[in-house]
Design an enzyme around this catalytic site. Structure first.
Site, PDB file in Angstrom:
ATOM      1  CG  HIS A  45      41.263  45.310  34.292  1.00 46.82           C
ATOM      2  ND1 HIS A  45      42.371  44.488  34.202  1.00 46.82           N
ATOM      3  CD2 HIS A  45      40.215  44.570  33.881  1.00 46.82           C
ATOM      4  CE1 HIS A  45      42.009  43.315  33.745  1.00 46.82           C
ATOM      5  NE2 HIS A  45      40.706  43.324  33.542  1.00 46.82           N
ATOM      6  NE  ARG A  46      41.848  40.924  35.808  1.00 39.63           N
ATOM      7  CZ  ARG A  46      42.740  40.127  35.235  1.00 39.63           C
ATOM      8  NH1 ARG A  46      43.780  39.708  35.933  1.00 39.63           N
ATOM      9  NH2 ARG A  46      42.601  39.713  33.997  1.00 39.63           N
ATOM     10  CD  GLU A  72      36.674  43.831  35.423  1.00 38.85           C
ATOM     11  OE1 GLU A  72      36.305  42.884  34.728  1.00 38.85           O
ATOM     12  OE2 GLU A  72      37.730  43.775  36.115  1.00 38.85           O
ATOM     13  CG  ASP A  74      37.085  39.495  37.139  1.00 43.19           C
ATOM     14  OD1 ASP A  74      36.599  39.498  35.999  1.00 43.19           O
ATOM     15  OD2 ASP A  74      38.136  40.103  37.432  1.00 43.19           O
ATOM     16  CG  HIS A  87      40.662  37.313  36.393  1.00 38.50           C
ATOM     17  ND1 HIS A  87      41.380  36.325  35.732  1.00 38.50           N
ATOM     18  CD2 HIS A  87      40.052  38.044  35.432  1.00 38.50           C
ATOM     19  CE1 HIS A  87      41.208  36.480  34.435  1.00 38.50           C
ATOM     20  NE2 HIS A  87      40.415  37.504  34.218  1.00 38.50           N
ATOM     21  CD  GLU A 146      34.634  39.355  33.283  1.00 39.23           C
ATOM     22  OE1 GLU A 146      35.546  40.198  33.388  1.00 39.23           O
ATOM     23  OE2 GLU A 146      34.757  38.280  32.650  1.00 39.23           O
ATOM     24  CE  LYS A 148      36.963  36.525  34.294  1.00 40.66           C
ATOM     25  NZ  LYS A 148      37.139  36.978  32.883  1.00 40.66           N
ATOM     26  CG  ASP A 271      45.842  46.274  34.722  1.00 39.58           C
ATOM     27  OD1 ASP A 271      44.622  46.054  34.621  1.00 39.58           O
ATOM     28  OD2 ASP A 271      46.717  45.413  34.451  1.00 39.58           O
TER      29      ASP A 271
HETATM   30  O1  G3P Z   1      36.461  44.316  32.019  1.00 43.22           O
HETATM   31  C1  G3P Z   1      37.095  43.694  30.978  1.00 43.22           C
HETATM   32  C2  G3P Z   1      38.034  42.604  31.348  1.00 43.22           C
HETATM   33  O2  G3P Z   1      38.018  42.401  32.739  1.00 43.22           O
HETATM   34  C3  G3P Z   1      37.803  41.338  30.673  1.00 43.22           C
HETATM   35  O3  G3P Z   1      38.888  40.470  30.764  1.00 43.22           O
HETATM   36  O4  G3P Z   1      40.144  38.592  31.643  1.00 43.22           O
HETATM   37  O5  G3P Z   1      40.437  40.778  32.683  1.00 43.22           O
HETATM   38  O6  G3P Z   1      38.359  39.512  33.054  1.00 43.22           O
HETATM   39  P1  G3P Z   1      39.468  39.823  32.098  1.00 43.22           P
HETATM   40 CA    CA Z   2      37.216  41.038  34.430  1.00 37.69          CA
END
Ligand code: G3P
Ligand code: CA
Length: 282
Positions: A45-46, A72, A74, A87, A146, A148, A271
């Site tokens: 994640h990120r 992942e 953003d 993000h 993503e 964003k 994470d």
């Molecule tokens: O990939 C899911 C997640 O990234 C969504 O929430 O706020 O971390 O972008 P957020």
């Molecule tokens: Ca995200």
């Protein structure tokens, strides 16, 4: 005569038994048990943001090093129309600067330090451009992209589609690429622009998991990606029944993993990629 007959019967039985056992062992070798068939994918994640500053090249390299299936990121847009990876809609939390991403030029964004707030050892880490991420990681690891707050950036869907095309990442056979957003209209639009790239809808709202909503998502999406707080086995089964997959988020503790495995999600967004059991059935 009787001796001959019993010898014949015995050898026939032996041959039949041997044949059956060979056949059944072949069947077992080609048909794994139901349990072996389930394998969850790990999505950093990120990037591996538990170990490096989120949405930076260091976090993406760490995800690859940790053998995550995807990372992942953003994507947003600078004042002068460049795609950048960050993000928040402001630079305040993750960098040494202040202001909205959309009010800063690429040059201004690139001057910021996106590493020190996580840890001074990452001083000098920059906000990546979307292009440099695709350039470095194409073919090495899957990328869950993503969009964003796309409502702030008119035309961002077209720009992301163009960038994927430029890197020849817009066909399903090329690379593992998924595009997702909390903004469903944006995903409908993206699906029209690049129908071959899988699209996901993100949600924390249990109302979005009704039968009617899932049916609607299935008209354009390949993934429904819910907050882990609203996922259970029934939700996953319903999404699967409509031909879509589930990647759930965000795992930040080891104890959060097993309930998602029990629900049989397809992917875990975390994470900490090492929290998810790897390379074996779950
Ligand atoms: O990939 C899911 C997640 O990234 C969504 O929430 O706020 O971390 O972008 P957020
Ligand atoms: Ca995200």
């Amino acid at each position: 005569m009787i001796k001959k007959m019993s010898k014949f019967l015995l050898s026939t039985a032996l041959i039949t038994g041997l044949f059956t056992s060979v056949l059944s062992s072949q069947a077992n070798a080609t048909q794994p048990s139901t349990q072996e068939k389930y394998r969850v994918e790990t999505i950093a994640h990120r990037g591996a943001s538990g170990y490096a500053p989120e949405n930076t090249m260091s976090a993406f390299r760490k995800a690859e090093e940790m053998k995550a299936d995807y990372f992942e990121l953003d994507v947003q847009m600078s004042k002068d129309g460049h795609l950048v990876v960050i993000h928040d809609t402001t630079v305040n939390r993750t960098t040494n600067g202040t202001g909205n991403v959309k009010d800063l030029t690429l040059t201004e964004l690139r001057q910021l330090d996106a590493g020190s707030k996580f840890n001074p050892t990452f001083a000098g880490e920059k906000i990546p451009t979307f292009d440099e991420v695709l350039e470095e990681f194409r073919g090495k690891i899957g990328i869950l992209i993503e969009l964003k707050a796309p409502e702030l950036y008119p035309g961002i869907e077209e720009k992301v589609a163009q960038a994927l095309k430029k890197h020849n990442m817009h066909k399903p056979k090329n690379e593992k690429i998924i595009v997702q957003s909390f903004n469903f209209e944006s995903m409908k639009k993206f699906h029209q622009l690049l129908p071959e790239v899988p699209v996901g809808v993100l949600t924390s709202d249990p109302n979005h998991l009704s039968d009617a909503k899932i049916k609607e998502f299935a008209t354009y999406a390949n993934y429904v990606n819910p907050n882990l707080k609203i996922v259970n086995k029934q939700v996953v089964e319903n999404i699967h029944a409509h031909g879509m997959k589930v990647q759930s988020w965000t795992v930040r503790s080891r104890s959060a993993v097993q309930p998602l495995l029990d629900a049989k999600v397809d992917g875990i967004i975390t994470d900490y990629p090492d929290y998810v059991p790897r390379n074996k059935s779950n």
